[in-house]
Each structure stands twice: as C-alpha cells, then as structure tokens.
Enzyme design. Sequence first.
Site, short mmCIF file in Angstrom:
data_model
loop_
_atom_site.label_atom_id
_atom_site.label_comp_id
_atom_site.label_asym_id
_atom_site.label_seq_id
_atom_site.Cartn_x
_atom_site.Cartn_y
_atom_site.Cartn_z
N ILE A 67 1.15 -0.94 -0.28
CA ILE A 67 0.07 -0.32 -0.02
C ILE A 67 0.55 1.00 -0.12
O ILE A 67 0.33 2.11 -0.85
CB ILE A 67 -1.14 -0.06 1.33
N GLU A 116 -7.46 -1.96 5.12
CA GLU A 116 -8.07 -2.68 6.78
C GLU A 116 -6.78 -3.17 6.35
O GLU A 116 -6.04 -4.00 5.76
CB GLU A 116 -8.56 -2.93 6.89
N GLY A 165 -5.69 -6.87 -0.11
CA GLY A 165 -6.61 -5.97 1.51
C GLY A 165 -5.38 -4.54 1.10
O GLY A 165 -4.98 -4.25 0.13
N GLU A 166 -5.15 -4.53 2.19
CA GLU A 166 -4.67 -2.50 2.41
C GLU A 166 -5.47 -1.79 2.46
O GLU A 166 -4.42 -0.74 2.14
CB GLU A 166 -2.85 -3.16 2.60
N GLY A 167 -5.70 -2.70 0.89
CA GLY A 167 -6.73 -0.58 0.16
C GLY A 167 -5.77 -0.94 -1.19
O GLY A 167 -5.51 0.50 -1.72
#
Length: 342
Positions: A91, A168, A310-312
């Site tokens: 990210i 997230e 995830g992580e954005g």
Amino acid sequence: MFNIKPLSSEFEEAIQQKIDTKTKPLGALGDLEGLALQIAKVLGKDNPQINNPKMMVFAADHGIASSGVSIAPSEVTAQMVRNFMAGGAAINVFTRQVGLELEVIDCGVLQPFDSDSGVIDQRLGAGTGPIHKRAAMTLGAVKQGFEMAADRIQLHHQNGCNLIALGEMGIGNTSSAAAIMSVLTGVAASDCVGRGTGIDAATFKRKQMLIEQAVLLHHSELDDPMQVLACIGGFEIVQMTGAILAAAERGMLVVIDGFIASAAALVAVNINSHCRDYMIFSHQSDEKGHYLMLEYMQAKPLLNLGLKLGEGTGAALAFPLIQAAVNFYNQMASFEDAGIEI
C-alpha cells in the site's frame, strides 16, 4: 443517525449530454463514462475536481484468529502496521505512485502502539471477542467507533478532502466479513468463506465451520445492522462503516477496496441505502464471496486483477482510473469545440 442525501437526477441529463458530445463515439470510453457521470453528480457538473484525497487504512485484531483460521498469527497485524509506518508495504508503494496520502488507524490491534509511532489511536479495545463463542463487541463500542470515524472524516472534510479510499489490516478479518455477508445477503456461509491468506484444505474447512457456528450462535440478534456489527463484526469494519456513512453525509466520494471493505459497505447500505450513490468499487478480489457481494450491491468494479491482499491496494491502483474519468470529463473537447461535424 446519518443524514445522507440521495443523489439528485436534476443535472444528470446535462452531465450525460456533456459526456456524449465529447470527440468520441457514444459510449466509446466504456465504464469510464458511467464513472464520470457518478463523480459529476457527487462533486458537481461544472469542472468537478478531486481534492486532497486520503487513503485510510483501518487496523484491528480478531478473536477468531486464535482458533486457527489464517496462516498468520494475530501478531502479524501489528507487525504489518509497523511495516506501513516504515513505508515498506504494497500500500505504501502504490499510494506513493498515485499520489494518495496514507494514514493508518489503530481501531483495536492487540497491543497499542507508541504515541510517537504515527499511528492514529482510535482504539475500541484489544481485539474483538471470538465471534463463534460470544459477541465481537458491545453495541456501545459500535456507536463509539462510528463517532470516532465520523470525527476523522469531519477533520478531512474541513481540510478540503472530497474523496477517501478505504483499506484494512487485521488477521482473521475475512472470517468476520464472510459472516457479515452471509447474514446480510442470505448467501450460505459456506459460499461466503474464502481461503483468505492462502490456508490449506483442513484450515479452510475449520474456518467454514467456525463461521457457520458464529452465524448460528447470534442468529436471534442479527435483525439490525448495528447488532450485526456488534455480534460478528470487527473494530476496523465498524470504523470503515462509520467512515463511509460520514463521508457520504458530507458529499464525499468513497473508494471501496476488497472483500473486507465491501463488507463494511454492505453494512453501511443496510443502515442508510443512500450512501451507495457515493461509493466507487475499485476491484473484484480473488476472495470467494466477493463477486457475490458486489453483485448483491449492484456494483461493477473497475478492476479484476485477482488481488487478495487488502490494505487498500486495489483502491490505490484504481485511483488513476478515477482521475482519468474526471480529466476526460473536464478537459476533452466536444465536437463543437473541435470543429468536427458528424
């Protein structure tokens, strides 16, 4: 709770006319045209601009993780947050590339971070309860999480931000997301559960069993979306839900990342359906239930890259497409401007 205005159709015809008269065949820019229409309806039909966009990554731990639903132990949540703050995660790479300012919010990681870590402290506890044994949290914690998220959104809004992207981090959070999806869509829990971090067949079977157990345990209390969060949610899912609702209330665009962020979006839509108008779904992840969840919300994602991190990350990768939709709407000549007769 949140006063969200449905998008007006007053200027939709004028916006569509502006898109249709650009120097291109009708519909030639495909999904970018629908995206431009949505953005102009949210941010204004005359020269809409994306200002001070923020990537908000919400982190928390999950009690169910201690029952072995992931290849990684809960300690990895905190380790990855430190990696975010050191600039070493995917990210970080992608937000730097596309020019998104990144912030990381501790919603309830097991161990708190030092005050000088740079992590924003919005802790609701030290990890949720194991949802297959008891409620994840109290209803009071859900309400507090909404308030914290709304305060953060208000701060960004006051500073001129009109777009947030949500990411997230939380070992075990695909389990909560799958349980939420099953309850709110009616899809069987077994069809909502994916491999998450790449678990083996035995772990996958245990994960399915525990999520089914969680849904069954709380079924009598799951008739309200706030109670759904309290019983089977996660602290980061709660605050993402609150952030979506608060941003929509303020007329901001919300870019949704993958399976976990989409679960928060699903809860938000069940609380106030008008917030759906403000959401941009960045991608379809490789997580098993994600395409069904997107289908349920009538969402067409911008990308399908098989992501499962995830992580954005998906939201960050989609950001240039969002900017491209804005730019063609504002900058591309019309046939009349270009002196082209058709």
